[in-house]
Motif scaffolding. Structure first.
Motif, PDB file in Angstrom:
ATOM      1  N   GLU A  50     -38.345   4.888  -4.463  1.00 16.66           N
ATOM      2  CA  GLU A  50     -37.087   5.542  -4.073  1.00 16.66           C
ATOM      3  C   GLU A  50     -37.137   7.029  -4.418  1.00 16.66           C
ATOM      4  OE1 GLU A  50     -32.270   5.388  -4.921  1.00 16.66           O
ATOM      5  OE2 GLU A  50     -33.524   3.771  -5.710  1.00 16.66           O
ATOM      6  N   ALA A  51     -37.745   7.371  -5.543  1.00 15.75           N
ATOM      7  CA  ALA A  51     -37.854   8.775  -5.950  1.00 15.75           C
ATOM      8  C   ALA A  51     -38.666   9.576  -4.946  1.00 15.75           C
ATOM      9  CB  ALA A  51     -38.472   8.873  -7.340  1.00 15.75           C
ATOM     10  N   LEU A  52     -39.805   9.038  -4.509  1.00 16.10           N
ATOM     11  CA  LEU A  52     -40.618   9.737  -3.511  1.00 16.10           C
ATOM     12  C   LEU A  52     -39.841   9.963  -2.221  1.00 16.10           C
ATOM     13  CD1 LEU A  52     -44.206   8.231  -3.793  1.00 16.10           C
ATOM     14  CD2 LEU A  52     -43.499  10.597  -4.221  1.00 16.10           C
ATOM     15  N   GLU A  53     -39.119   8.944  -1.774  1.00 20.35           N
ATOM     16  CA  GLU A  53     -38.313   9.071  -0.561  1.00 20.35           C
ATOM     17  C   GLU A  53     -37.285  10.187  -0.706  1.00 20.35           C
ATOM     18  OE1 GLU A  53     -36.767   5.127  -0.095  1.00 20.35           O
ATOM     19  OE2 GLU A  53     -38.622   4.366   0.798  1.00 20.35           O
ATOM     20  N   LYS A  54     -36.617  10.232  -1.854  1.00 19.09           N
ATOM     21  CA  LYS A  54     -35.598  11.259  -2.085  1.00 19.09           C
ATOM     22  C   LYS A  54     -36.225  12.654  -2.150  1.00 19.09           C
ATOM     23  CE  LYS A  54     -31.923   8.552  -4.065  1.00 19.09           C
ATOM     24  NZ  LYS A  54     -30.661   8.775  -4.712  1.00 19.09           N
ATOM     25  N   LEU A  55     -37.360  12.775  -2.794  1.00 20.96           N
ATOM     26  CA  LEU A  55     -38.004  14.081  -2.916  1.00 20.96           C
ATOM     27  C   LEU A  55     -38.519  14.595  -1.578  1.00 20.96           C
ATOM     28  CD1 LEU A  55     -39.900  13.600  -6.280  1.00 20.96           C
ATOM     29  CD2 LEU A  55     -37.912  15.079  -5.864  1.00 20.96           C
ATOM     30  N   LEU A  56     -38.945  13.694  -0.698  1.00 18.31           N
ATOM     31  CA  LEU A  56     -39.383  14.112   0.629  1.00 18.31           C
ATOM     32  C   LEU A  56     -38.218  14.689   1.428  1.00 18.31           C
ATOM     33  CD1 LEU A  56     -41.822  11.199   1.480  1.00 18.31           C
ATOM     34  CD2 LEU A  56     -42.432  13.618   1.187  1.00 18.31           C
ATOM     35  N   TYR A  67     -26.858  21.344 -14.614  1.00 16.29           N
ATOM     36  CA  TYR A  67     -27.814  20.886 -13.606  1.00 16.29           C
ATOM     37  C   TYR A  67     -27.131  20.013 -12.555  1.00 16.29           C
ATOM     38  CZ  TYR A  67     -31.532  22.499 -16.659  1.00 16.29           C
ATOM     39  OH  TYR A  67     -32.359  23.289 -17.413  1.00 16.29           O
ATOM     40  N   LEU A  68     -27.673  20.030 -11.359  1.00 20.40           N
ATOM     41  CA  LEU A  68     -27.309  19.067 -10.327  1.00 20.40           C
ATOM     42  C   LEU A  68     -28.233  17.876 -10.529  1.00 20.40           C
ATOM     43  CD1 LEU A  68     -27.153  21.457  -7.238  1.00 20.40           C
ATOM     44  CD2 LEU A  68     -25.221  20.464  -8.475  1.00 20.40           C
ATOM     45  N   VAL A  69     -27.704  16.671 -10.514  1.00 20.96           N
ATOM     46  CA  VAL A  69     -28.505  15.491 -10.840  1.00 20.96           C
ATOM     47  C   VAL A  69     -28.440  14.471  -9.714  1.00 20.96           C
ATOM     48  CG1 VAL A  69     -28.844  13.599 -12.492  1.00 20.96           C
ATOM     49  CG2 VAL A  69     -28.094  15.853 -13.302  1.00 20.96           C
ATOM     50  N   ASP A  70     -29.603  13.957  -9.346  1.00 20.89           N
ATOM     51  CA  ASP A  70     -29.712  12.848  -8.417  1.00 20.89           C
ATOM     52  C   ASP A  70     -30.445  11.736  -9.165  1.00 20.89           C
ATOM     53  OD1 ASP A  70     -29.523  11.313  -6.144  1.00 20.89           O
ATOM     54  OD2 ASP A  70     -30.961  12.473  -4.971  1.00 20.89           O
ATOM     55  N   GLU A  71     -30.335  10.514  -8.677  1.00 22.98           N
ATOM     56  CA  GLU A  71     -30.930   9.369  -9.362  1.00 22.98           C
ATOM     57  C   GLU A  71     -31.756   8.523  -8.403  1.00 22.98           C
ATOM     58  OE1 GLU A  71     -27.883   7.008 -11.218  1.00 22.98           O
ATOM     59  OE2 GLU A  71     -26.905   8.758 -12.098  1.00 22.98           O
ATOM     60  N   ALA A  72     -32.782   7.879  -8.962  1.00 23.78           N
ATOM     61  CA  ALA A  72     -33.583   6.894  -8.232  1.00 23.78           C
ATOM     62  C   ALA A  72     -33.873   5.734  -9.169  1.00 23.78           C
ATOM     63  CB  ALA A  72     -34.880   7.518  -7.736  1.00 23.78           C
TER      64      ALA A  72
END
Length: 129
Positions: A41-47, A31-36
């Motif tokens: 911060e998670a909402l910002e990244k998902l947008l 998997y490719l993984v990003d973190e919040a």
């Protein structure tokens, strides 16, 4: 022959060691993984870049996991349909019910083995990374 599509997972947890543990397991599984650090911060990244799965803790500063999931489920498609795996130390029936009401697809209680994490990721992302 086409290259396999790597699924993207966003890990949302305020504990650095937990994020690292999940990252290592998920990346080893392809998997490719990003973190919040929290739900905001998670909402910002998902947008900016939607994920194929979110793995989210409950107790975090600024925006907890349940508030994050409720906000995520109010977003337009495709964000509102991202599968969500909640992993928390909270283990009471009220916690499971709150997770379900917030929009979680599955709820696991910490500690979670790396094998269990990747099994759920495979299940939720469809037959593996």
């Amino acid at each position: 022959m086409a290259e396999a599509v790597r699924r993207r997972v966003l890990v949302v947890d305020d504990a650095g060691l937990v994020r690292r543990y999940y990252r290592e397991a998920l990346e080893a599984a392809g998997y490719l993984v990003d973190e919040a650090l929290n739900g905001l911060e998670a909402l910002e990244k998902l947008l900016l870049q939607p994920a194929d799965l979110v793995v989210v803790d409950v107790n975090m500063p600024q925006m907890d996991g349940f508030t994050f999931l409720k906000a995520l489920r109010r977003q337009a498609a495709p964000l509102c349909a991202i599968p969500a795996l909640v992993i928390s130390t909270e283990s009471g029936p009220q916690d499971f019910a709150a997770a379900q009401a917030a929009g979680a697809n599955f709820y696991l209680v910490k500690p979670v083995s790396q094998a269990t994490l990747t099994d759920y990721a495979d299940l939720m992302c469809g037959a593996g990374a």
